[in-house]
Motif scaffolding. Structure first.
Motif, PDB file in Angstrom:
ATOM      1  N   ASN A 109       2.590  -2.422  17.833  1.00 49.08           N
ATOM      2  CA  ASN A 109       2.937  -1.696  16.502  1.00 49.08           C
ATOM      3  C   ASN A 109       2.319  -2.372  15.239  1.00 49.08           C
ATOM      4  OD1 ASN A 109       4.413   0.216  14.744  1.00 49.08           O
ATOM      5  ND2 ASN A 109       5.141  -1.849  13.875  1.00 49.08           N
ATOM      6  N   ALA A 110       1.457  -3.646  15.565  1.00 49.25           N
ATOM      7  CA  ALA A 110       1.051  -4.352  14.464  1.00 49.25           C
ATOM      8  C   ALA A 110      -0.308  -3.517  13.959  1.00 49.25           C
ATOM      9  CB  ALA A 110       0.629  -5.805  14.879  1.00 49.25           C
ATOM     10  N   GLY A 111      -0.312  -3.320  12.447  1.00 45.44           N
ATOM     11  CA  GLY A 111      -1.484  -2.857  11.875  1.00 45.44           C
ATOM     12  C   GLY A 111      -1.866  -3.317  10.735  1.00 45.44           C
ATOM     13  N   ILE A 112      -2.899  -3.286   9.937  1.00 49.92           N
ATOM     14  CA  ILE A 112      -3.251  -3.376   8.701  1.00 49.92           C
ATOM     15  C   ILE A 112      -4.301  -2.347   8.380  1.00 49.92           C
ATOM     16  CG2 ILE A 112      -3.020  -6.006   8.623  1.00 49.92           C
ATOM     17  CD1 ILE A 112      -5.946  -6.192   9.051  1.00 49.92           C
ATOM     18  N   GLN A 113      -4.568  -2.121   6.890  1.00 52.33           N
ATOM     19  CA  GLN A 113      -5.402  -1.014   6.788  1.00 52.33           C
ATOM     20  C   GLN A 113      -6.122  -1.516   5.327  1.00 52.33           C
ATOM     21  OE1 GLN A 113      -7.062   1.430   6.663  1.00 52.33           O
ATOM     22  NE2 GLN A 113      -5.688   3.265   6.599  1.00 52.33           N
ATOM     23  N   HIS A 114      -7.448  -1.098   5.386  1.00 50.19           N
ATOM     24  CA  HIS A 114      -8.358  -1.212   4.035  1.00 50.19           C
ATOM     25  C   HIS A 114      -9.110   0.220   3.845  1.00 50.19           C
ATOM     26  CE1 HIS A 114     -10.539  -3.423   1.201  1.00 50.19           C
ATOM     27  NE2 HIS A 114     -11.994  -2.839   1.627  1.00 50.19           N
ATOM     28  N   VAL A 115      -9.558   0.290   2.745  1.00 48.51           N
ATOM     29  CA  VAL A 115      -9.840   1.773   2.395  1.00 48.51           C
ATOM     30  C   VAL A 115     -11.361   1.460   1.449  1.00 48.51           C
ATOM     31  CG1 VAL A 115      -9.589   3.872   1.045  1.00 48.51           C
ATOM     32  CG2 VAL A 115      -7.736   2.786   2.406  1.00 48.51           C
ATOM     33  N   SER A 116     -12.391   1.848   1.974  1.00 48.11           N
ATOM     34  CA  SER A 116     -13.661   1.564   1.581  1.00 48.11           C
ATOM     35  C   SER A 116     -14.800   2.604   1.829  1.00 48.11           C
ATOM     36  CB  SER A 116     -14.021  -0.028   1.537  1.00 48.11           C
ATOM     37  OG  SER A 116     -15.210  -0.234   0.962  1.00 48.11           O
ATOM     38  N   PRO A 117     -15.611   2.799   1.288  1.00 50.21           N
ATOM     39  CA  PRO A 117     -16.782   3.361   1.732  1.00 50.21           C
ATOM     40  C   PRO A 117     -17.604   2.683   2.887  1.00 50.21           C
ATOM     41  CG  PRO A 117     -16.880   3.724  -0.569  1.00 50.21           C
ATOM     42  CD  PRO A 117     -15.939   2.610  -0.184  1.00 50.21           C
TER      43      PRO A 117
END
Length: 268
Positions: free
Chosen positions: A98-106
């Motif tokens: 279930n572990a997860g991370i996110q980053h938002v970028s073009p």
């Protein structure tokens, strides 16, 4: 609460849930504990809060719960965590990645270190956990692997190249491992939630209200839930109950699937 085996289908079993110090992972860990499984919690956060969650699982459900802070970026720490679980409980019967991370970028501005970290934590850590736990499951002739994917395992959104790539990878990993162990009493499935109401999502709302000049209700409906036809968040309890079903004997014929729980997002 009854202690009959009918109400405790996982009594004596052990469930390892990565990324389980809050949100979806904690809800899944608690749901397995309610069904009688001993629990290995994993994730980052405030040490006293993690200890409180661990102790509460034990007191609420009468099972044993331990915490391992293995960093999902580190394959050796992941293997050691599985080894510790086996030493403590004798086996790891259920793995929830279930572990997860996110980053938002073009994509042309996407920081390389963020790409590497998202692929490592959201995809590669599942491979390392499965790889370490599978021999024990094969030995017992029973096991459940449940991977937390996302609607983004099935469809894409702009500016989330690493996350979408990792979650599509989870869908492929799920299918492949399911085929490898199909005759050994082990099922491998993925859950693909849409937007789930978690503390992480809740904390995004004030900044979005300020940035866009919207009310809280407008942010929820027109920004966060724009993709979900129901215009309602999935709850962590709903995700946990789907995990319970996939781990049950009733779901023993379900393997290699990615099951949507997304308010209709991927129906469009």
């Amino acid at each position: 609460m009854s202690n009959s085996s009918a109400n405790k289908p996982h009594a004596g079993r052990t469930a390892l849930v990565t990324g389980s110090t809050s949100g979806i992972g904690l809800a899944i860990a608690r749901a397995f504990a309610e069904q009688g499984a001993n629990i290995i919690l994993n994730g980052f956060g405030d040490a006293s809060e993690i200890e409180q969650n661990r102790a509460t699982i034990e007191s609420d459900f009468g099972v044993k719960a331990i915490y391992n802070g293995a960093n999902m970026l580190n394959p050796d720490e992941i293997a050691t965590m599985v080894d510790e679980a086996v030493e403590t409980f004798g086996a790891v019967d259920i793995v929830v990645n279930n572990a997860g991370i996110q980053h938002v970028s073009p994509v042309d501005e996407f920081p390389v270190d963020k790409w590497d970290a998202i692929i490592a934590i959201n995809l590669s850590s599942s491979f390392h956990t499965i790889r370490a736990a599978l021999p024990g499951m094969k030995k017992k002739g029973w096991g459940r692997v449940i991977n937390t994917a996302s609607a983004h395992a099935l469809v894409a959104s702009p500016y989330k190249s690493a996350y979408v790539a990792a979650k599509h990878g989870i869908a492929g990993l799920t299918k492949t491992v399911a085929l490898e162990v199909a005759e050994q009493g082990i099922t491998v499935n993925a859950i693909a939630p849409g937007y789930v109401w978690t503390p992480l999502v809740e904390r995004q709302i004030p900044d979005t209200m300020k940035a866009r000049g919207l009310t809280e209700e407008q942010v929820k409906r027109d920004v966060l839930l724009a993709a979900q036809p129901t215009k309602e968040f999935v709850t962590v309890e709903q995700v946990a109950q789907l995990a319970m079903y996939l781990a049950s004997d009733a779901a023993s014929a379900i393997t290699g699937t990615t099951m949507s729980i997304d308010g209709g997002w991927t129906a469009k």
